[in-house]
Scaffold this active site. Structure first.
Site, PDB file in Angstrom:
ATOM      1  N   ALA A  39       0.805  -1.233   0.000  1.00 48.70           N
ATOM      2  CA  ALA A  39       0.000   0.000   0.000  1.00 48.70           C
ATOM      3  C   ALA A  39       0.833   1.276   0.000  1.00 48.70           C
ATOM      4  O   ALA A  39       0.327   2.330  -0.375  1.00 48.70           O
ATOM      5  CB  ALA A  39      -0.941  -0.006   1.206  1.00 48.70           C
TER       6      ALA A  39
ATOM      7  N   HIS B  20      11.210   1.811 -18.955  1.00 43.74           N
ATOM      8  CA  HIS B  20      10.592   2.068 -17.649  1.00 43.74           C
ATOM      9  C   HIS B  20      11.421   3.036 -16.815  1.00 43.74           C
ATOM     10  O   HIS B  20      12.606   3.256 -17.082  1.00 43.74           O
ATOM     11  CB  HIS B  20      10.410   0.758 -16.877  1.00 43.74           C
ATOM     12  CG  HIS B  20       9.238  -0.051 -17.347  1.00 43.74           C
ATOM     13  ND1 HIS B  20       9.291  -0.854 -18.448  1.00 43.74           N
ATOM     14  CD2 HIS B  20       7.979  -0.162 -16.853  1.00 43.74           C
ATOM     15  CE1 HIS B  20       8.112  -1.438 -18.629  1.00 43.74           C
ATOM     16  NE2 HIS B  20       7.293  -1.028 -17.678  1.00 43.74           N
TER      17      HIS B  20
ATOM     18  N   LYS C  54      12.530   0.586 -11.251  1.00 42.50           N
ATOM     19  CA  LYS C  54      11.902  -0.727 -11.473  1.00 42.50           C
ATOM     20  C   LYS C  54      12.856  -1.843 -11.082  1.00 42.50           C
ATOM     21  O   LYS C  54      14.025  -1.836 -11.455  1.00 42.50           O
ATOM     22  CB  LYS C  54      11.482  -0.863 -12.948  1.00 42.50           C
ATOM     23  CG  LYS C  54      10.744  -2.164 -13.248  1.00 42.50           C
ATOM     24  CD  LYS C  54      10.032  -2.102 -14.585  1.00 42.50           C
ATOM     25  CE  LYS C  54       9.407  -3.430 -14.976  1.00 42.50           C
ATOM     26  NZ  LYS C  54       8.435  -3.934 -13.987  1.00 42.50           N
TER      27      LYS C  54
HETATM   28  N1  NDP Z   1       0.260  -5.048 -13.717  1.00 44.41           N
HETATM   29  C1  NDP Z   1       0.440  -3.732 -13.880  1.00 44.41           C
HETATM   30  O1  NDP Z   1      -0.326  -3.037 -14.584  1.00 44.41           O
HETATM   31  C2  NDP Z   1       1.577  -3.072 -13.163  1.00 44.41           C
HETATM   32  C3  NDP Z   1       2.442  -3.822 -12.458  1.00 44.41           C
HETATM   33  N2  NDP Z   1       3.453  -3.248 -11.745  1.00 44.41           N
HETATM   34  C4  NDP Z   1       4.261  -4.140 -10.919  1.00 44.41           C
HETATM   35  O2  NDP Z   1       3.879  -3.951  -9.570  1.00 44.41           O
HETATM   36  C5  NDP Z   1       4.990  -4.219  -8.720  1.00 44.41           C
HETATM   37  C6  NDP Z   1       5.201  -3.043  -7.775  1.00 44.41           C
HETATM   38  O3  NDP Z   1       5.584  -1.918  -8.517  1.00 44.41           O
HETATM   39  P1  NDP Z   1       5.776  -0.506  -7.800  1.00 44.41           P
HETATM   40  O4  NDP Z   1       4.536  -0.117  -7.089  1.00 44.41           O
HETATM   41  O5  NDP Z   1       6.354   0.396  -8.816  1.00 44.41           O
HETATM   42  O6  NDP Z   1       6.921  -0.877  -6.718  1.00 44.41           O
HETATM   43  P2  NDP Z   1       7.230  -0.155  -5.325  1.00 44.41           P
HETATM   44  O7  NDP Z   1       8.581  -0.629  -4.939  1.00 44.41           O
HETATM   45  O8  NDP Z   1       6.957   1.304  -5.414  1.00 44.41           O
HETATM   46  O9  NDP Z   1       6.141  -0.773  -4.336  1.00 44.41           O
HETATM   47  C7  NDP Z   1       6.172  -2.057  -3.835  1.00 44.41           C
HETATM   48  C8  NDP Z   1       5.726  -1.975  -2.402  1.00 44.41           C
HETATM   49  O10 NDP Z   1       5.567  -3.289  -1.874  1.00 44.41           O
HETATM   50  C9  NDP Z   1       6.057  -3.283  -0.558  1.00 44.41           C
HETATM   51  N3  NDP Z   1       6.373  -4.637  -0.138  1.00 44.41           N
HETATM   52  C10 NDP Z   1       7.480  -5.366  -0.389  1.00 44.41           C
HETATM   53  N4  NDP Z   1       7.380  -6.573   0.172  1.00 44.41           N
HETATM   54  C11 NDP Z   1       6.186  -6.602   0.797  1.00 44.41           C
HETATM   55  C12 NDP Z   1       5.514  -7.584   1.569  1.00 44.41           C
HETATM   56  N5  NDP Z   1       6.051  -8.787   1.816  1.00 44.41           N
HETATM   57  N6  NDP Z   1       4.288  -7.282   2.082  1.00 44.41           N
HETATM   58  C13 NDP Z   1       3.731  -6.073   1.860  1.00 44.41           C
HETATM   59  N7  NDP Z   1       4.332  -5.099   1.133  1.00 44.41           N
HETATM   60  C14 NDP Z   1       5.547  -5.380   0.606  1.00 44.41           C
HETATM   61  C15 NDP Z   1       7.254  -2.370  -0.600  1.00 44.41           C
HETATM   62  O11 NDP Z   1       7.552  -1.906   0.692  1.00 44.41           O
HETATM   63  P3  NDP Z   1       9.086  -1.491   1.026  1.00 44.41           P
HETATM   64  O12 NDP Z   1       9.389  -0.367   0.127  1.00 44.41           O
HETATM   65  O13 NDP Z   1       9.004  -1.143   2.464  1.00 44.41           O
HETATM   66  O14 NDP Z   1       9.912  -2.720   0.744  1.00 44.41           O
HETATM   67  C16 NDP Z   1       6.745  -1.251  -1.502  1.00 44.41           C
HETATM   68  O15 NDP Z   1       6.088  -0.246  -0.771  1.00 44.41           O
HETATM   69  C17 NDP Z   1       6.161  -4.517  -9.645  1.00 44.41           C
HETATM   70  O16 NDP Z   1       6.284  -5.916  -9.802  1.00 44.41           O
HETATM   71  C18 NDP Z   1       5.738  -3.875 -10.957  1.00 44.41           C
HETATM   72  O17 NDP Z   1       6.340  -4.459 -12.063  1.00 44.41           O
HETATM   73  C19 NDP Z   1       3.643  -1.895 -11.752  1.00 44.41           C
HETATM   74  C20 NDP Z   1       2.827  -1.092 -12.481  1.00 44.41           C
HETATM   75  C21 NDP Z   1       1.708  -1.609 -13.248  1.00 44.41           C
HETATM   76  O1  LIG Z   2       7.172  -1.648 -12.775  1.00 49.27           O
HETATM   77  C1  LIG Z   2       6.386  -0.994 -13.489  1.00 49.27           C
HETATM   78  O2  LIG Z   2       6.313   0.234 -13.446  1.00 49.27           O
HETATM   79  C2  LIG Z   2       5.504  -1.732 -14.396  1.00 49.27           C
HETATM   80  N1  LIG Z   2       5.477  -3.023 -14.329  1.00 49.27           N
HETATM   81  C3  LIG Z   2       4.681  -3.891 -15.114  1.00 49.27           C
HETATM   82  C4  LIG Z   2       5.555  -4.780 -15.963  1.00 49.27           C
HETATM   83  O3  LIG Z   2       6.595  -5.255 -15.475  1.00 49.27           O
HETATM   84  O4  LIG Z   2       5.203  -5.024 -17.120  1.00 49.27           O
HETATM   85  C5  LIG Z   2       3.599  -3.178 -15.876  1.00 49.27           C
HETATM   86  C6  LIG Z   2       4.005  -1.827 -16.398  1.00 49.27           C
HETATM   87  O5  LIG Z   2       4.913  -2.022 -17.424  1.00 49.27           O
HETATM   88  C7  LIG Z   2       4.596  -0.969 -15.288  1.00 49.27           C
END
Ligand code: NDP
Ligand SMILES: O=C(O)C1=N[C@H](C(=O)O)C[C@H](O)C1
Length: 261
Positions: A20, A144, A148
């Site tokens: 979150a 990206h 990432k």
């Molecule tokens: N499907 C889609 O459309 C999209 C997918 N993504 C994917 O989503 C994922 C997250 O991306 P993004 O938001 O940029 O990454 P971030 O690093 O900004 O966020 C991930 C969060 O998850 C937390 N976290 C890590 N481990 C745990 C755990 N065990 N329990 C609860 N929380 C945890 C982290 O906390 P902390 O920092 O404290 O470790 C961090 O706040 C990536 O795999 C990305 O590729 C992203 C964008 C779009």
């Molecule tokens: O990490 C990101 O930002 C994103 N992750 C997803 C991916 O790995 O494809 C989706 C989107 O590209 C953003």
């Protein structure tokens, strides 16, 4: 083992978010909060006890965390009888099979694993699948933000898989490539026989180009997510649809009617 309870259709969907505090998770919390048909009942960050989510009565969890931890989170949701919308990347065929096996004894429970929730990215993958059999050459460039964690992106991996399947069905030869001298990595990674190049650049959000080529012409499919808000309609759609779609769904296509010819 818990199953999701039957729910009154007019009550808001109780949603929990894992990850979150992250870039995506925080955006999802805002979107769920603003959705009139949803209640944000729990938010978990790294180090938090996941049972808080079950205790809060979450019906659907949205996970945007990290490829290293996401399987534990999905397992937790399945064990607790909570539907799970998964945006976190890192899902290969083996991981998907594992999730499918967890769901075997939970006939009413749904998990959605979507490599990309942006409508344009979903369409672009579909268009790439359609175009694949007409072009002898194909390469993918994904671009990206520099924070990432994984490369190549989940979207690029899924695009390569769809393109490779279409090429195999059309009995196509490997892409022509006469390279004999190269610096390590110059030709990118090879996924399912498709070259994928990963760019990490401050200022970017999420972008992809699929380049096709054949005698005398090229076709470039480009999608740009310029803001993480682009993913939110897809995430909310996933939350709503999972209530009536048990089992494992891969990709948002089925919920958009794009799985039909
Ligand atoms: N499907 C889609 O459309 C999209 C997918 N993504 C994917 O989503 C994922 C997250 O991306 P993004 O938001 O940029 O990454 P971030 O690093 O900004 O966020 C991930 C969060 O998850 C937390 N976290 C890590 N481990 C745990 C755990 N065990 N329990 C609860 N929380 C945890 C982290 O906390 P902390 O920092 O404290 O470790 C961090 O706040 C990536 O795999 C990305 O590729 C992203 C964008 C779009
Ligand atoms: O990490 C990101 O930002 C994103 N992750 C997803 C991916 O790995 O494809 C989706 C989107 O590209 C953003």
């Amino acid at each position: 083992m818990s199953q999701p309870a039957a729910r009154p259709a007019d009550e808001p969907i109780r949603v929990g978010v894992i990850g979150a505090r992250g870039r995506m998770g925080s955006e999802v919390c805002r979107a769920v909060d603003a959705a009139p048909d949803m209640d944000l009942v729990a938010m978990a960050s790294s180090g938090d006890w996941l049972f808080n989510i079950a205790d809060a009565g979450a019906e659907v969890v949205v996970d945007f965390t990290h490829p290293d931890v996401v399987m534990d989170n999905v397992r937790f949701c399945v064990d607790q009888g909570i539907h799970c919308v998964v945006g976190t990347s890192g899902f290969d065929a083996e991981r998907l099979a594992t999730v499918r096996s967890w769901l075997e004894h939970k006939p009413q429970l749904g998990v959605l694993v979507a490599p990309n929730f942006a409508i344009g990215a979903v369409l672009s993958m579909k268009f790439a699948e359609m175009a694949a059999r007409f072009y002898e050459s194909v390469e993918i460039i994904e671009l990206h933000h520099a924070r990432k964690a994984d490369a190549p992106s989940g979207t690029a991996a899924r695009t390569a898989e769809l393109v490779a399947q279409a090429r195999a069905e059309a009995k196509m030869e490997p892409c022509p490539d006469a390279t004999t001298h190269q610096a390590p990595g110059a030709r990118g990674a090879e996924l399912d026989g498709v070259r994928v190049h990963s760019v990490r650049l401050s200022g970017l959000v999420a972008h992809q180009e699929v380049l096709f080529g054949t005698e005398g012409e090229t076709l470039t499919l480009r999608h740009d997510s310029l803001d993480r808000k682009s993913f939110m309609p897809g995430v909310l759609l996933g939350v709503r649809e999972l209530l009536t779609h048990p089992g494992l769904t891969v990709g948002l296509e089925a919920f958009l009617g794009l799985d039909r010819p």
